[in-house]
Design a protein around this motif. Structure first.
Motif, mmCIF file in Angstrom:
data_model
loop_
_atom_site.group_PDB
_atom_site.id
_atom_site.type_symbol
_atom_site.label_atom_id
_atom_site.label_comp_id
_atom_site.label_asym_id
_atom_site.label_seq_id
_atom_site.Cartn_x
_atom_site.Cartn_y
_atom_site.Cartn_z
ATOM 1 N N SER A 42 -26.453 -22.525 -9.784
ATOM 2 C CA SER A 42 -26.830 -21.617 -8.696
ATOM 3 C C SER A 42 -27.519 -20.380 -9.265
ATOM 4 O O SER A 42 -27.397 -20.053 -10.453
ATOM 5 C CB SER A 42 -25.592 -21.184 -7.909
ATOM 6 N N ALA A 43 -28.228 -19.664 -8.395
ATOM 7 C CA ALA A 43 -28.848 -18.403 -8.813
ATOM 8 C C ALA A 43 -27.789 -17.396 -9.230
ATOM 9 O O ALA A 43 -27.965 -16.657 -10.206
ATOM 10 C CB ALA A 43 -29.694 -17.838 -7.669
ATOM 11 N N GLY A 44 -26.678 -17.358 -8.500
ATOM 12 C CA GLY A 44 -25.613 -16.417 -8.827
ATOM 13 C C GLY A 44 -25.044 -16.642 -10.213
ATOM 14 O O GLY A 44 -24.793 -15.683 -10.961
ATOM 15 N N TYR A 45 -24.833 -17.907 -10.573
ATOM 16 C CA TYR A 45 -24.297 -18.221 -11.899
ATOM 17 C C TYR A 45 -25.316 -17.867 -12.977
ATOM 18 O O TYR A 45 -24.968 -17.286 -14.018
ATOM 19 C CB TYR A 45 -23.920 -19.703 -11.991
ATOM 20 N N ALA A 46 -26.579 -18.199 -12.741
ATOM 21 C CA ALA A 46 -27.618 -17.909 -13.728
ATOM 22 C C ALA A 46 -27.739 -16.410 -13.975
ATOM 23 O O ALA A 46 -27.880 -15.956 -15.120
ATOM 24 C CB ALA A 46 -28.954 -18.481 -13.259
ATOM 25 N N GLU A 47 -27.654 -15.617 -12.906
ATOM 26 C CA GLU A 47 -27.797 -14.172 -13.048
ATOM 27 C C GLU A 47 -26.569 -13.553 -13.693
ATOM 28 O O GLU A 47 -26.684 -12.661 -14.547
ATOM 29 C CB GLU A 47 -28.112 -13.564 -11.687
ATOM 30 N N ALA A 48 -25.388 -14.019 -13.309
ATOM 31 C CA ALA A 48 -24.163 -13.534 -13.960
ATOM 32 C C ALA A 48 -24.203 -13.861 -15.449
ATOM 33 O O ALA A 48 -23.812 -13.035 -16.290
ATOM 34 C CB ALA A 48 -22.936 -14.155 -13.303
ATOM 35 N N SER A 49 -24.695 -15.048 -15.792
ATOM 36 C CA SER A 49 -24.752 -15.465 -17.194
ATOM 37 C C SER A 49 -25.717 -14.586 -17.985
ATOM 38 O O SER A 49 -25.435 -14.197 -19.129
ATOM 39 C CB SER A 49 -25.189 -16.927 -17.294
ATOM 40 N N ALA A 50 -26.863 -14.263 -17.389
ATOM 41 C CA ALA A 50 -27.845 -13.423 -18.075
ATOM 42 C C ALA A 50 -27.294 -12.016 -18.315
ATOM 43 O O ALA A 50 -27.486 -11.434 -19.393
ATOM 44 C CB ALA A 50 -29.134 -13.359 -17.259
ATOM 45 N N ILE A 51 -26.601 -11.473 -17.325
ATOM 46 C CA ILE A 51 -26.008 -10.141 -17.475
ATOM 47 C C ILE A 51 -24.878 -10.177 -18.499
ATOM 48 O O ILE A 51 -24.749 -9.276 -19.342
ATOM 49 C CB ILE A 51 -25.516 -9.616 -16.111
ATOM 50 N N ALA A 52 -24.063 -11.230 -18.466
ATOM 51 C CA ALA A 52 -22.975 -11.369 -19.436
ATOM 52 C C ALA A 52 -23.520 -11.443 -20.854
ATOM 53 O O ALA A 52 -22.971 -10.832 -21.790
ATOM 54 C CB ALA A 52 -22.148 -12.619 -19.114
ATOM 55 N N ASP A 53 -24.618 -12.175 -21.030
ATOM 56 C CA ASP A 53 -25.233 -12.288 -22.349
ATOM 57 C C ASP A 53 -25.728 -10.922 -22.833
ATOM 58 O O ASP A 53 -25.568 -10.565 -24.005
ATOM 59 C CB ASP A 53 -26.387 -13.285 -22.285
ATOM 60 N N PRO A 77 -9.276 -15.404 -7.672
ATOM 61 C CA PRO A 77 -8.988 -14.828 -8.998
ATOM 62 C C PRO A 77 -9.111 -13.307 -9.018
ATOM 63 O O PRO A 77 -8.348 -12.629 -9.723
ATOM 64 C CB PRO A 77 -10.047 -15.492 -9.894
ATOM 65 N N LEU A 78 -10.059 -12.760 -8.264
ATOM 66 C CA LEU A 78 -10.225 -11.315 -8.202
ATOM 67 C C LEU A 78 -9.010 -10.661 -7.560
ATOM 68 O O LEU A 78 -8.447 -9.688 -8.082
ATOM 69 C CB LEU A 78 -11.498 -10.969 -7.415
ATOM 70 N N LEU A 79 -8.576 -11.202 -6.433
ATOM 71 C CA LEU A 79 -7.461 -10.611 -5.695
ATOM 72 C C LEU A 79 -6.122 -10.818 -6.398
ATOM 73 O O LEU A 79 -5.187 -10.038 -6.202
ATOM 74 C CB LEU A 79 -7.414 -11.190 -4.280
ATOM 75 N N GLN A 80 -6.041 -11.856 -7.209
ATOM 76 C CA GLN A 80 -4.810 -12.123 -7.957
ATOM 77 C C GLN A 80 -4.789 -11.435 -9.315
ATOM 78 O O GLN A 80 -3.844 -11.600 -10.077
ATOM 79 C CB GLN A 80 -4.639 -13.638 -8.134
ATOM 80 N N GLY A 81 -5.826 -10.658 -9.618
ATOM 81 C CA GLY A 81 -5.864 -9.921 -10.873
ATOM 82 C C GLY A 81 -6.260 -10.751 -12.076
ATOM 83 O O GLY A 81 -6.136 -10.290 -13.222
ATOM 84 N N ARG A 82 -6.770 -11.972 -11.842
ATOM 85 C CA ARG A 82 -7.179 -12.845 -12.948
ATOM 86 C C ARG A 82 -8.658 -12.725 -13.260
ATOM 87 O O ARG A 82 -9.131 -13.323 -14.219
ATOM 88 C CB ARG A 82 -6.815 -14.298 -12.627
ATOM 89 N N ALA A 83 -9.397 -11.980 -12.456
ATOM 90 C CA ALA A 83 -10.815 -11.714 -12.706
ATOM 91 C C ALA A 83 -11.082 -10.237 -12.462
ATOM 92 O O ALA A 83 -10.420 -9.596 -11.632
ATOM 93 C CB ALA A 83 -11.698 -12.568 -11.802
ATOM 94 N N ASP A 84 -12.038 -9.707 -13.193
ATOM 95 C CA ASP A 84 -12.381 -8.286 -13.083
ATOM 96 C C ASP A 84 -13.430 -8.021 -12.016
ATOM 97 O O ASP A 84 -13.379 -7.012 -11.310
ATOM 98 C CB ASP A 84 -12.899 -7.784 -14.434
ATOM 99 N N TYR A 85 -14.402 -8.935 -11.911
ATOM 100 C CA TYR A 85 -15.492 -8.796 -10.951
ATOM 101 C C TYR A 85 -15.848 -10.178 -10.409
ATOM 102 O O TYR A 85 -15.638 -11.191 -11.073
ATOM 103 C CB TYR A 85 -16.732 -8.164 -11.601
ATOM 104 N N ALA A 86 -16.390 -10.183 -9.192
ATOM 105 C CA ALA A 86 -16.833 -11.429 -8.560
ATOM 106 C C ALA A 86 -18.282 -11.262 -8.125
ATOM 107 O O ALA A 86 -18.633 -10.242 -7.516
ATOM 108 C CB ALA A 86 -15.949 -11.766 -7.366
ATOM 109 N N PHE A 87 -19.104 -12.253 -8.442
ATOM 110 C CA PHE A 87 -20.497 -12.273 -8.004
ATOM 111 C C PHE A 87 -20.534 -13.103 -6.723
ATOM 112 O O PHE A 87 -20.568 -14.329 -6.756
ATOM 113 C CB PHE A 87 -21.390 -12.888 -9.084
ATOM 114 N N LEU A 88 -20.509 -12.416 -5.576
ATOM 115 C CA LEU A 88 -20.274 -13.070 -4.299
ATOM 116 C C LEU A 88 -21.542 -13.199 -3.468
ATOM 117 O O LEU A 88 -22.536 -12.505 -3.690
ATOM 118 C CB LEU A 88 -19.242 -12.269 -3.494
ATOM 119 N N ALA A 89 -21.466 -14.072 -2.486
ATOM 120 C CA ALA A 89 -22.477 -14.177 -1.439
ATOM 121 C C ALA A 89 -21.936 -13.462 -0.196
ATOM 122 O O ALA A 89 -21.128 -12.530 -0.311
ATOM 123 C CB ALA A 89 -22.805 -15.643 -1.171
ATOM 124 N N THR A 90 -22.323 -13.908 0.990
ATOM 125 C CA THR A 90 -21.945 -13.195 2.218
ATOM 126 C C THR A 90 -20.454 -13.280 2.518
ATOM 127 O O THR A 90 -19.965 -12.576 3.411
ATOM 128 C CB THR A 90 -22.780 -13.719 3.403
#
Length: 378
Positions: A42-53, A77-90
Motif C-alpha cells: 500500500s501507499a501507506g506502508y511504502a511511505e512509512a517505510s521510507a520515513i522509517a529508513d 496496537p496503538l491503543l494497547q501501548g504496543r505501538a508508538d504511532y499509527a499511519f492511518l486512513a479515514t
C-alpha cells in the motif's frame, strides 16, 4: 532506553563547530519504535517505510512497522501501548466519532491526536461519455461503491452532497472489492466513482473508448463545500496536476483528505511528539523521493488543517516555532477538539442508557443518536 542524538552537525565536527556557532541543542529520539500501517504494497506502508529508513539513517532509530489490512488492526496496537504511532486512513476520523466499525460497545469515540498527514486528492471521477460535467449531473447515474469500505463510500457521499445530492438521488452499484469498483467504468458497469486520481484502473479508463472526466469541486463554491463538509468535515479544496488521462499543464479541482495520517494518543508526551515531528521535518530530504507523492510531506502541507483529528500539542509547538501554524489553524483545532469531546461525552451517556443493547442493534441505535448530536454542532 533513549539515545541522545545531535542534529545539524556531524558528531566528529561538533566540538570545533561549537566554538564558531551558537550552541546546538540535543534532541532525544528513541532507540526503537513500533508503527502500524496499511498492508505491505500500500501507499501507506511504502511511505512509512521510507520515513522509517530516513529516521534510521539520521538518528539510528530502529523502527518496526506492523502492517494490517483493517483499521481496527492498525489501531489496536496503538491503543494497547504496543505501538508508538499509527499511519492511518479515514478510520482516524471514524474512531474519533465512534462511527461504522467503531460504533460497537467495546469501541466508541476515542481520544487520539494527529501529528501530520499528507494531502491526497479525490473527486467524482466519471466515464467521459456519461455526460456528468458537474456533481449535480450525477443524478440518476450509476455510482460505484465498495462493499464494507466506509472510508471510500463516505467520501463519495460527501462529494455527492457538494452537488446537493444524496445517495437516494443516484443509483448506487456496490462492488465486492475496491479494484472491481474502480474498473467498473471501463466495463460500462457504472458511470462514476470517487477515488484518488492515480489509481491504476483509471489509466485503463482513460485509454478506453469511454474516456475519463474529473468532475470539478470548485474552491469558490461556498454552498457546495458547506454541503460536503457537513457529511465529512475533514477535507479542503485541492488542485491536482498528476492524474490519469489529465493533459500536461491542466489542473483538476478536487477535495484533499489526508492519507496517511500519523496518529498517536492524546496522552503521548508533548516532548516526544515534538521530537518526532521535528525529526520528520529534518529528514525530509532523505525520504521525499521515496514515492511519487512523498514531496507532500513538507510540513507546510502535512502540518495544516483540515485533518481527521485534532493536532497533538507537541506537534503544534513545533509548527508554531517553524512559523507554519496560524491563528486560523488554532481556531480549527479548538473546534475539532470540541467536537471530539462532545462525541466522547455523548457516547458515555448513550452507553449508560442503553446497557440492554448489544451488537448491531447497539451500533444502529448509536449511529442514529450520533447523527442527532452532530446536527447540534456548529
Amino acid at each position: 532506553m533513549k539515545t541522545t542524538l545531535r542534529l545539524g552537525l556531524a558528531a566528529t565536527g561538533f566540538l570545533a563547530a561549537s566554538m564558531l556557532a551558537p550552541a546546538t541543542f540535543a534532541q532525544e529520539m528513541p532507540d526503537t519504535m513500533v508503527w502500524t500501517s496499511y498492508d505491505v504494497g500500500s501507499a501507506g506502508y511504502a511511505e512509512a517505510s521510507a520515513i522509517a529508513d530516513a529516521f534510521g539513517k539520521k538518528f539510528g532509530t530502529r523502527i518496526r512497522i506492523q502492517p494490517s489490512g483493517s483499521g481496527i488492526g492498525r489501531l489496536q496496537p496503538l491503543l494497547q501501548g504496543r505501538a508508538d504511532y499509527a499511519f492511518l486512513a479515514t478510520e482516524a476520523f471514524f474512531v474519533s466519532d465512534g462511527a461504522y466499525d467503531f460504533a460497537m460497545p467495546d469501541w466508541g469515540p476515542t481520544n487520539l491526536r494527529a501529528v501530520a498527514g499528507r494531502p491526497a486528492g479525490i473527486t467524482l471521477i466519471t466515464a467521459a461519455d456519461a455526460g456528468i460535467r458537474t456533481v449535480a449531473d450525477a443524478r440518476g447515474k450509476r455510482i460505484a461503491f465498495v462493499a464494507g469500505n466506509p472510508s471510500v463510500n463516505v467520501k463519495c457521499e460527501a462529494i455527492l452532497a457538494f452537488g446537493g445530492l444524496t445517495l437516494d438521488d443516484v443509483e448506487v452499484i456496490t462492488f465486492p472489492t475496491y479494484a472491481s469498483a474502480m474498473a467498473s467504468m471501463t466495463r460500462n458497469e457504472s458511470d462514476g466513482t470517487c477515488t484518488t486520481p492515480t489509481t491504476s484502473q483509471l489509466y485503463e479508463l482513460a485509454e478506453s473508448p469511454r474516456g475519463i472526466f474529473y468532475v470539478p469541486l470548485e474552491a469558490d463554491n461556498a454552498e457546495g463545500w458547506a454541503g460536503l463538509l457537513k457529511v465529512l468535515p475533514i477535507m479542503s479544496p485541492s488542485e491536482e496536476d498528476v492524474a490519469a488521462g489529465l493533459p500536461e499543464g491542466e489542473i483538476a479541482k478536487m477535495a484533499a483528505y489526508r492519507y496517511p495520517v500519523i496518529t498517536t494518543t492524546a496522552e503521548k508526551s508533548a516532548d516526544e511528539v515534538y521530537a518526532f515531528i521535528k525529526a520528520l521535518d529534518e529528514t525530509y530530504d532523505l525520504y521525499k523521493d521515496g514515492t511519487a507523492t512523498m514531496k507532500r510531506w513538507t510540513l507546510e502541507k502535512s502540518g495544516k488543517p483540515a485533518i481527521d483529528l485534532p493536532f497533538h500539542e507537541g506537534a503544534i509547538r513545533y509548527l508554531k516555532e517553524k512559523g507554519i501554524w496560524t491563528a486560523e489553524d488554532d481556531a480549527w483545532n479548538q473546534k475539532r477538539t470540541a467536537r471530539l469531546d462532545t462525541m466522547v461525552a455523548a457516547w458515555a451517556e448513550f452507553k449508560a442508557a442503553n446497557a440492554d443493547l448489544t451488537g448491531e442493534a447497539y451500533a444502529d441505535a448509536w449511529m442514529a443518536h450520533r447523527a442527532e448530536v452532530i446536527a447540534t454542532l456548529n
